[in-house]
Design a protein around this motif. Structure first.
Motif, PDB file in Angstrom:
ATOM      1  N   GLU A 209       0.810  -1.217   0.000  1.00 35.27           N
ATOM      2  CA  GLU A 209       0.000   0.000   0.000  1.00 35.27           C
ATOM      3  C   GLU A 209       0.846   1.271   0.000  1.00 35.27           C
ATOM      4  O   GLU A 209       0.314   2.370  -0.182  1.00 35.27           O
ATOM      5  CB  GLU A 209      -0.943   0.014   1.209  1.00 35.27           C
ATOM      6  CG  GLU A 209      -0.245   0.071   2.550  1.00 35.27           C
ATOM      7  CD  GLU A 209       0.090  -1.296   3.121  1.00 35.27           C
ATOM      8  OE1 GLU A 209       0.318  -1.376   4.344  1.00 35.27           O
ATOM      9  OE2 GLU A 209       0.110  -2.272   2.337  1.00 35.27           O
ATOM     10  N   ASN A 210       2.167   1.139   0.170  1.00 35.87           N
ATOM     11  CA  ASN A 210       3.055   2.304   0.219  1.00 35.87           C
ATOM     12  C   ASN A 210       4.056   2.325  -0.924  1.00 35.87           C
ATOM     13  O   ASN A 210       5.110   2.946  -0.827  1.00 35.87           O
ATOM     14  CB  ASN A 210       3.812   2.325   1.552  1.00 35.87           C
ATOM     15  CG  ASN A 210       2.909   2.294   2.756  1.00 35.87           C
ATOM     16  OD1 ASN A 210       2.912   1.341   3.520  1.00 35.87           O
ATOM     17  ND2 ASN A 210       2.092   3.330   2.916  1.00 35.87           N
ATOM     18  N   GLU A 213       5.784   5.561  -1.972  1.00 33.98           N
ATOM     19  CA  GLU A 213       6.368   6.373  -0.909  1.00 33.98           C
ATOM     20  C   GLU A 213       7.824   5.974  -0.677  1.00 33.98           C
ATOM     21  O   GLU A 213       8.105   4.895  -0.177  1.00 33.98           O
ATOM     22  CB  GLU A 213       5.556   6.213   0.380  1.00 33.98           C
ATOM     23  CG  GLU A 213       4.097   6.611   0.239  1.00 33.98           C
ATOM     24  CD  GLU A 213       3.278   6.230   1.450  1.00 33.98           C
ATOM     25  OE1 GLU A 213       3.877   6.028   2.527  1.00 33.98           O
ATOM     26  OE2 GLU A 213       2.040   6.126   1.320  1.00 33.98           O
ATOM     27  N   ALA A 216       9.069   4.651   2.705  1.00 36.61           N
ATOM     28  CA  ALA A 216       8.577   3.355   3.167  1.00 36.61           C
ATOM     29  C   ALA A 216       9.440   2.194   2.679  1.00 36.61           C
ATOM     30  O   ALA A 216       9.292   1.069   3.153  1.00 36.61           O
ATOM     31  CB  ALA A 216       7.135   3.147   2.709  1.00 36.61           C
TER      32      ALA A 216
END
Length: 358
Positions: A209-210, A213, A216
Motif C-alpha cells: 500500500e506504500n 512512498e 517506506a
C-alpha cells in the motif's frame, strides 16, 4: 563454451540439472528493454524502449506462444506515453533526446506501476557503461490507456537505486510471498547504476500500500547463515544479494511457482577474448557477443545457483532476459524467455526453455 571466458562464481544448481533452449525464436514488435507483468485482465503488459518514434511506450501481449502448438502471439501498441525528452531529459548527466527508458513494470490490484529511468550512454572513458541517473514510477488504472506521469517524484530513486525491477509473482501479484513488493536494483561498485556490465544487485522491499512512498522502502543489508535477511531504510547500508563483477545486467526476477524457485536471467557483454566489454564502450561499432547466465534461488535474496550458461548469446549480443510467470508451465519445467538484442533482435524476442530436475 570458451574456457577463458569470464565465469560467474556461483555453484551449479542441485535442483535444475539441465536447461535446453529451443533453437526457434519468435520476433514481434520493435524496440528493446521489455519489462513485463501479468495483469488483472489476463494479459501481459510490456514496456518498450525506443519504439514507434517514442523513447518509451507500453504494449499489450495476448495469447500464449505454445498454445495449440502455435508459435504465435499478438502484440499491439496500447499508447504512446507522452514522456517527452524535451521535458524529462534536460538535466545534467542525462542524454537530451534518448535519455528515458522503462525499467520495471508491475500489476498490483488492477493498477499498472511502470518504473522509468533516466540515463546517459557512458561518461567513463575507461569502461563506458550506460549509466542510470534517476528513476520514478508512473501509474495506469485502465490497463495502459492513460497514465499518471506524476504519480511519484522524478527523483524517487537516485544513485545506486536508479533502475528498479519489480519481482514478479502470479497474475496481478497473486501468490506473493508476503505483503511487500520487492524490487532488484543493478549497481556498480562505484556507487552508480548501470544498464550493462555492472557489478551486483541490491534488493529493496516496500509494503504494497506504500509502493509510491520513498520513505517506506527498506533494503537488504545482510543475510545470515540461516538465510535470514536484515533490512534497513538507510539505502547506504544496502549490500548486494548477487554479485558478478563487471558482468551484471539490469536483471529481472520471476517466481516459478512449480519449482518454488526465483528465476533470474543475467547478461554481460564480452570481447573476443572473453573479457567484459560494455556494449556502449565502442558505440556505434559495438556489435558483439554477450554471455547469458540463468540462476535460481529459494528466496529473492538467494543463495543463487547457476543452471544455464551461453557465452555466445544472441546474433549480435542479446540482453534483458525475462521470464513471464504466465508462460511458465504448472510444473515449472517449461518457461518462455523474453529478451532483446542488437539489430535483427531489436524487438520482442521469445524463446522456449525446457528444464530437467530429479
Amino acid at each position: 563454451m570458451s574456457m577463458d571466458t569470464i565465469t560467474p562464481n556461483y555453484p551449479n544448481s542441485t535442483l535444475i540439472h539441465s536447461a535446453t533452449a529451443d533453437p526457434l525464436r519468435i520476433h514481434k514488435g520493435d524496440g528493446d528493454m521489455w519489462p513485463l507483468t501479468w495483469a488483472a485482465d489476463g494479459n501481459i503488459y510490456a514496456a518498450a524502449g525506443d519504439n514507434m518514434g517514442s523513447p518509451m511506450n507500453v504494449w499489450k501481449v495476448t495469447g500464449h506462444p505454445g498454445q495449440h502448438h502455435s508459435w504465435s502471439v499478438s502484440i499491439f501498441n496500447v499508447n504512446n506515453l507522452p514522456v517527452d525528452p524535451a521535458v524529462y531529459c534536460q538535466r545534467p548527466h542525462v542524454h537530451p533526446t534518448f535519455g528515458v527508458k522503462p525499467a520495471g513494470l508491475l500489476s498490483l490490484e488492477g493498477v499498472l506501476y511502470l518504473a522509468a529511468e533516466l540515463h546517459n550512454y557512458g561518461e567513463d572513458p575507461d569502461f563506458r557503461r550506460q549509466q542510470n541517473v534517476s528513476a520514478w514510477i508512473l501509474t495506469s488504472r485502465d490497463f495502459g490507456v492513460t497514465w499518471d506521469l506524476a504519480a511519484s517524484p522524478q527523483d524517487l530513486f537516485t544513485g545506486r537505486l536508479s533502475s528498479p525491477h519489480f519481482l514478479q509473482f502470479g497474475q496481478d501479484y497473486s501468490g506473493a510471498r508476503d505483503e511487500y513488493v520487492y524490487a532488484h536494483f543493478p549497481v556498480g561498485d562505484d556507487g552508480n547504476s548501470y544498464w550493462e556490465n555492472g557489478d551486483g544487485i541490491l534488493l529493496g522491499r516496500v509494503p504494497q500500500e506504500n509502493l509510491l512512498e520513498r520513505d517506506a522502502w527498506e533494503f537488504c543489508t545482510d543475510v545470515d547463515a540461516a538465510n535470514r535477511p536484515s533490512w534497513s531504510r538507510e539505502e547506504a547500508k544496502a549490500q548486494p544479494v548477487f554479485r558478478y563483477y563487471h558482468m551484471t545486467g539490469e536483471n529481472h526476477v520471476s517466481y516459478n511457482a512449480g519449482l518454488k524457485r526465483y528465476i533470474m536471467g543475467n547478461y554481460g557483454f564480452i570481447d573476443p577474448e572473453g573479457n567484459p566489454r560494455p556494449y556502449h564502450q565502442a558505440w556505434p561499432e559495438s556489435a558483439q557477443r554477450s554471455q547469458l547466465t540463468l540462476f535460481e534461488a529459494p528466496e529473492p535474496w538467494g543463495p543463487w545457483s547457476l543452471f544455464y550458461r551461453d557465452d555466445n548469446w544472441g546474433r549480435l549480443g542479446g540482453y534483458q532476459p525475462n521470464f513471464p510467470t504466465k508462460w511458465m508451465s504448472e510444473d515449472g519445467l517449461t518457461m518462455w524467455m523474453v529478451s532483446s538484442g542488437s539489430y535483427e533482435d531489436y524487438n520482442f524476442t521469445i524463446q522456449k526453455f525446457t528444464l530437467e530436475t530429479d
